[in-house]
Write an enzyme that holds these catalytic residues in place. Structure first.
Site, short mmCIF file in Angstrom:
data_model
loop_
_atom_site.label_atom_id
_atom_site.label_comp_id
_atom_site.label_asym_id
_atom_site.label_seq_id
_atom_site.Cartn_x
_atom_site.Cartn_y
_atom_site.Cartn_z
N GLY A 17 0.84 -1.19 0.00
CA GLY A 17 0.00 0.00 0.00
C GLY A 17 0.87 1.24 0.00
O GLY A 17 2.10 1.15 -0.07
N ALA A 19 2.15 5.14 1.51
CA ALA A 19 2.69 5.60 2.79
C ALA A 19 1.57 5.82 3.79
O ALA A 19 0.51 6.36 3.45
CB ALA A 19 3.47 6.90 2.58
N ALA A 44 15.40 -1.66 7.74
CA ALA A 44 15.76 -0.25 7.88
C ALA A 44 17.03 -0.08 8.70
O ALA A 44 17.31 -0.86 9.61
CB ALA A 44 14.62 0.53 8.52
N HIS A 58 8.37 1.76 15.79
CA HIS A 58 8.02 0.41 15.36
C HIS A 58 8.44 -0.62 16.40
O HIS A 58 7.71 -1.57 16.70
CB HIS A 58 8.67 0.09 14.01
CG HIS A 58 7.93 0.67 12.84
ND1 HIS A 58 6.75 0.13 12.39
CD2 HIS A 58 8.20 1.72 12.02
CE1 HIS A 58 6.32 0.82 11.34
NE2 HIS A 58 7.18 1.79 11.11
N GLU A 70 17.91 -7.77 12.36
CA GLU A 70 18.18 -6.58 11.56
C GLU A 70 19.09 -6.97 10.41
O GLU A 70 20.24 -7.38 10.63
CB GLU A 70 18.81 -5.49 12.42
CG GLU A 70 17.89 -5.00 13.53
CD GLU A 70 18.51 -3.89 14.35
OE1 GLU A 70 19.69 -3.53 14.08
OE2 GLU A 70 17.83 -3.37 15.25
#
Length: 203
Positions: A17, A19, A44, A58, A70
């Site tokens: 989807g 932002a 990220a 988050h 990560e």
């Protein structure tokens, strides 16, 4: 344990989807509702203050029992690692991964669409195919939920690398959607399973 129900669970789910459409929240809700062990693969990196704030928000929203891995680049290896400790894996997100991957390539800042973009298409799709191979080899009952952005509905980027990024991400999303059992399009926090709609479409 109902092994028949476990075998019926989708192995790959795509949530995409725009932002702030609620993609990550929806993916996390699916994982929580499963009642199974969850591992979160974060692509990220804390490159600036804004990204550090986003990452912190988050992290605070995730269940304390979830394991976080990560990994900005090596997605196939990250999924293999996550599958050893959890049954439901969230990969958030392909959009950031592709940005990381593009900027890790030589000459990324000097992209000429007519001479070098095919190199990026081929390289990114090879990385994606490696990820999909790992997903197809997961044990029964394992599920990967992939979060990604739909970036093809806005304006055409004004610079070459932006156009290449948009086009490659579109191809990546298409390939994941083709392999996925469920494809949810997020609109204002609501998820619509467009794969089911597509399969039921008639002229």
């Amino acid at each position: 344990m109902n092994t028949d129900k476990q075998a019926e669970r989708p192995r790959l789910v795509l949530v995409l989807g725009g932002a702030r459409s609620g993609k990550s929240t929806f993916a996390e809700r699916l994982a929580l509702q499963s009642g199974r062990q969850v591992a979160f693969i974060a692509t990220a990196t804390a490159s600036d203050d804004d990204m550090r704030d986003r990452i912190a928000r988050h992290q605070a929203a995730r269940a304390a029992t979830w394991q976080t891995i990560e990994e900005p680049l090596q997605l196939a290896a990250a999924v293999e690692q996550a599958a050893r400790v959890a049954d439901v894996l969230i990969l958030d997100c392909m959009t950031v991964w592709l940005s990381n991957w593009l900027f890790s390539q030589e000459q990324a800042g000097q992209v000429e669409e007519d001479t070098i973009s095919a190199q990026y298409y081929d390289g990114a799709l090879r990385e994606l195919d490696a990820l999909l191979d790992v997903v197809s080899a997961l044990e029964p009952g394992k599920t990967l939920i992939v979060v990604t952005n739909e970036v093809g509905l806005g304006i055409v980027p004004a610079y070459a690398l932006g156009r290449v990024y948009r086009d490659v991400l579109g191809l990546v999303n298409q390939r994941i959607a083709a392999a996925a059992s469920r494809v949810y399009l997020m609109v204002a926090g609501l998820g619509v399973d467009i794969k089911r709609l597509h399969e039921n479409a008639e002229l």
